[in-house]
Design a protein around this motif. Structure first.
Motif, PDB file in Angstrom:
ATOM      1  N   MET A 164      29.238  45.207  48.659  1.00 59.44           N
ATOM      2  CA  MET A 164      29.536  46.271  47.683  1.00 59.44           C
ATOM      3  C   MET A 164      30.126  45.635  46.434  1.00 59.44           C
ATOM      4  O   MET A 164      31.037  44.832  46.494  1.00 59.44           O
ATOM      5  CB  MET A 164      30.544  47.240  48.318  1.00 59.44           C
ATOM      6  N   ASN A 165      29.589  46.014  45.274  1.00 57.74           N
ATOM      7  CA  ASN A 165      30.019  45.415  44.028  1.00 57.74           C
ATOM      8  C   ASN A 165      31.257  46.139  43.488  1.00 57.74           C
ATOM      9  O   ASN A 165      31.270  47.354  43.377  1.00 57.74           O
ATOM     10  CB  ASN A 165      28.836  45.513  43.053  1.00 57.74           C
ATOM     11  N   ASP A 166      32.285  45.383  43.133  1.00 58.64           N
ATOM     12  CA  ASP A 166      33.474  45.978  42.526  1.00 58.64           C
ATOM     13  C   ASP A 166      33.290  45.876  41.015  1.00 58.64           C
ATOM     14  O   ASP A 166      33.679  44.884  40.391  1.00 58.64           O
ATOM     15  CB  ASP A 166      34.713  45.204  43.011  1.00 58.64           C
ATOM     16  N   SER A 167      32.703  46.914  40.397  1.00 61.03           N
ATOM     17  CA  SER A 167      32.351  46.802  38.981  1.00 61.03           C
ATOM     18  C   SER A 167      33.603  46.746  38.095  1.00 61.03           C
ATOM     19  O   SER A 167      33.579  46.140  37.039  1.00 61.03           O
ATOM     20  CB  SER A 167      31.402  47.926  38.546  1.00 61.03           C
ATOM     21  N   TYR A 168      34.711  47.351  38.545  1.00 63.34           N
ATOM     22  CA  TYR A 168      35.935  47.301  37.725  1.00 63.34           C
ATOM     23  C   TYR A 168      36.463  45.856  37.632  1.00 63.34           C
ATOM     24  O   TYR A 168      36.939  45.426  36.585  1.00 63.34           O
ATOM     25  CB  TYR A 168      37.021  48.226  38.291  1.00 63.34           C
ATOM     26  N   LEU A 169      36.324  45.101  38.741  1.00 67.12           N
ATOM     27  CA  LEU A 169      36.774  43.700  38.742  1.00 67.12           C
ATOM     28  C   LEU A 169      36.013  42.924  37.659  1.00 67.12           C
ATOM     29  O   LEU A 169      36.605  42.163  36.882  1.00 67.12           O
ATOM     30  CB  LEU A 169      36.525  43.076  40.124  1.00 67.12           C
ATOM     31  N   GLU A 212      38.711  53.585  45.529  1.00 74.46           N
ATOM     32  CA  GLU A 212      39.410  52.892  44.439  1.00 74.46           C
ATOM     33  C   GLU A 212      40.877  52.678  44.797  1.00 74.46           C
ATOM     34  O   GLU A 212      41.445  51.612  44.551  1.00 74.46           O
ATOM     35  CB  GLU A 212      39.307  53.709  43.141  1.00 74.46           C
ATOM     36  N   ALA A 213      41.502  53.706  45.399  1.00 68.32           N
ATOM     37  CA  ALA A 213      42.917  53.577  45.781  1.00 68.32           C
ATOM     38  C   ALA A 213      43.054  52.453  46.816  1.00 68.32           C
ATOM     39  O   ALA A 213      43.920  51.582  46.691  1.00 68.32           O
ATOM     40  CB  ALA A 213      43.432  54.898  46.325  1.00 68.32           C
TER      41      ALA A 213
END
Ligand SMILES: NC(=O)c1ccc[n+]([C@@H]2O[C@H](COP(=O)([O-])OP(=O)(O)OC[C@H]3O[C@@H](n4cnc5c(N)ncnc54)[C@H](O)[C@@H]3O)[C@@H](O)[C@H]2O)c1
Length: 469
Positions: free
Chosen positions: A1-6, A422-423
């Protein structure tokens, strides 16, 4: 799963925006690449006026190939380093901090009274701003429960609070651990020091690890890059997610792997087994005859060295809404069946001398979780199983430890609704989720033949999650 915020927070625009809005700024974690050195950068060593672990540490650092520096408060280090043939220099001049370092290591094993804590203040006060991003801090102490008197036990227990606070304060993905080493177990430390200094432990922080006298056969691997050469490793639930990653990392470390999963997972199981040159076993570990089938398979294979109980399931509902069969199913697969399998494997003698059992618990089992009474019961039970069977299995020369993952990026966590996901991702000292490989790295550390001094440990792989901390 890609963490786009990172990715966003690490772009030029994203970093500015995160600063302006006061949003978390996760940094891209260092992760181990095959063959790379244990640590890139020098290590600053500290200790109390009595620091009995220093000679052992000098030998380990020499073996690892670390360059060390020491502050003027530790004059005994340079002669010890010289004796061990270790490159070492002074850190800081005229009370000014020295160069930036990749790691801080403090020997607190000699602290016997709370009035001696100034040595900790001096070292960490001076060095706190000098650790590079993704750096490492290790504090060594003596297990309080084995201390000679209450004063000594008190200051040793106090180290936990320092460790956890430093892990929160230092930020920039710097991981901080406390290692309690029992008297006489000093020569069992190397695999743990290697793991904790290296990027393999990137998502492990604020943990308390106990290293004791060796259990069963072990020894130093002839090649630290392939410590599991010649070892046979069973991984349950290996067709995907964390299990597939464990199998992959075990093969990278030189092991021959047996991948197990339920018959319904056959396509993924066969694919991963073919990719890794592993054997595949289709078996529902929850079935009543599973322990005997595994004993037979291990016997036919000439015995196994490592068992990784990774297979696990969730059937989430609040207890008032939960069906009895989901309660039973989760308890059976996640806990009862593992107890039966362990007993059958140990009692039948199919585990080789120096065998390792590694279990997968969860922070749900430590903190509890809404809608997971069954899962949390089973995963807390895994901790109970590890702690209660460690002394029993030690008599058979077998160690048993557990990892307790926090938020790990898998299909399981990808299915969580966005806001909760997200949390879960951000509520830890790394401000991001871990990867399956982070759990796998901790498991191969426990599986290492040099990890005979580790048994009964439960180590969280959670980036110091705020939940249950
Ligand atoms: N993903 C996370 O964030 C997280 C967090 C804490 C703990 N864990 C634990 O880590 C382990 C792996 O989790 P994952 O996220 O990779 O889950 P997953 O659902 O992707 O994989 C679990 C695997 O176990 C197999 N399995 C289930 N029941 C089985 C049975 N009866 N017999 C044999 N195999 C069986 C499944 O087929 C699957 O391949 C589990 O024990 C889970 O509880 C995961």
């Amino acid at each position: 799963m890609n963490d786009s915020y990172l990715n966003f927070a690490n772009s030029a625009v994203g970093a500015k925006l995160a600063d302006a809005l006061g949003l978390p700024k996760p940094i891209v974690l260092d992760r181990y690449k095959e063959g790379q050195p244990v640590i890139k950068g020098s290590l600053l060593i500290g200790g109390g006026s009595d620091a009995p672990l220093l000679p052992t540490l000098a030998k380990i650092f020499k073996s690892i190939g670390v360059q060390t520096v020491a502050p003027r408060h530790l004059p005994q280090w340079l002669p010890l380093a010289n004796q061990a043939g270790l490159m070492s220099g002074r850190w800081g001049v005229d009370d000014q901090p020295g160069e930036k370092v990749k790691a801080l290591v403090f020997d607190a094993t000699g602290l016997t009274d709370s009035t001696q804590s100034d040595a900790l203040y001096q070292f960490f006060h001076d060095a706190a701003r000098s650790v590079l991003p993704c750096g490492r801090v290790i504090i060594f102490g003596r297990p309080p429960e084995k201390c000679a008197n209450p004063r000594q036990a008190t200051i040793q227990r106090a180290l936990e609070g320092l460790t956890r606070s430093l892990a929160k304060e230092l930020k920039r993905a710097i991981a901080v651990q406390l290692v309690y080493v029992a008297e006489g177990a000093e020569d069992q430390l190397e695999s743990t020091v290697r793991f904790l200094l290296s990027p393999r432990s990137t998502y492990v922080s604020a943990q308390v690890i106990r290293v004791g006298l060796p259990v069963g056969a072990g020894g130093t691997p002839s090649d630290w890059n392939k410590p599991l050469a010649g070892k046979k490793v069973l991984v349950t639930g290996a067709s995907r997610g964390i299990g597939a990653s464990i199998a992959e990392v075990m093969v990278r470390e030189g092991a021959t792997v047996i991948c197990l999963d339920v018959p319904q997972a056959q396509p993924g199981l066969n694919e991963i087994a073919a990719k890794l040159g592993a054997t595949a076993i289709e078996l529902d570990i929850g079935a009543a005859d599973a322990p005997q089938k595994l004993v037979d398979a291990a016997k036919a294979d000439g015995g196994w060295d490592v068992i990784v109980h990774n297979a696990g399931i969730t059937r989430d509902k609040t207890i008032a809404n939960m069906k009895e069969r989901f309660w039973q199913m989760v308890m059976n697969v996640n806990l009862s069946t593992q107890e039966r399998i362990n007993d059958a494997l140990v009692e039948s003698g199919v585990l080789k001398s120096g065998a390792r059992i590694v279990c997968v618990s969860s922070i749900s089992g430590i903190a509890g979780n809404m809608g997971q009474t069954n899962y949390a019961l089973s995963k807390a039970g895994v901790i109970g199983m590890v702690q209660s069977t460690a002394p029993v299995f030690a008599k058979h020369g077998v160690t048993i430890n557990a990892v307790a993952p926090g938020f790990i990026e898998t299909q399981m966590t990808a299915a969580i609704p966005f806001a909760m996901r997200e949390a879960g991702r951000r509520m830890n000292s790394m401000s991001q989720g871990g990867l399956p490989v982070d759990v796998a790295e901790a498991i191969v550390w426990f599986a290492n033949p040099a990890s005979s001094g580790l048994t009964g440990n439960v180590v969280r792989v959670c980036g110091q999650s705020l939940i249950g901390a």
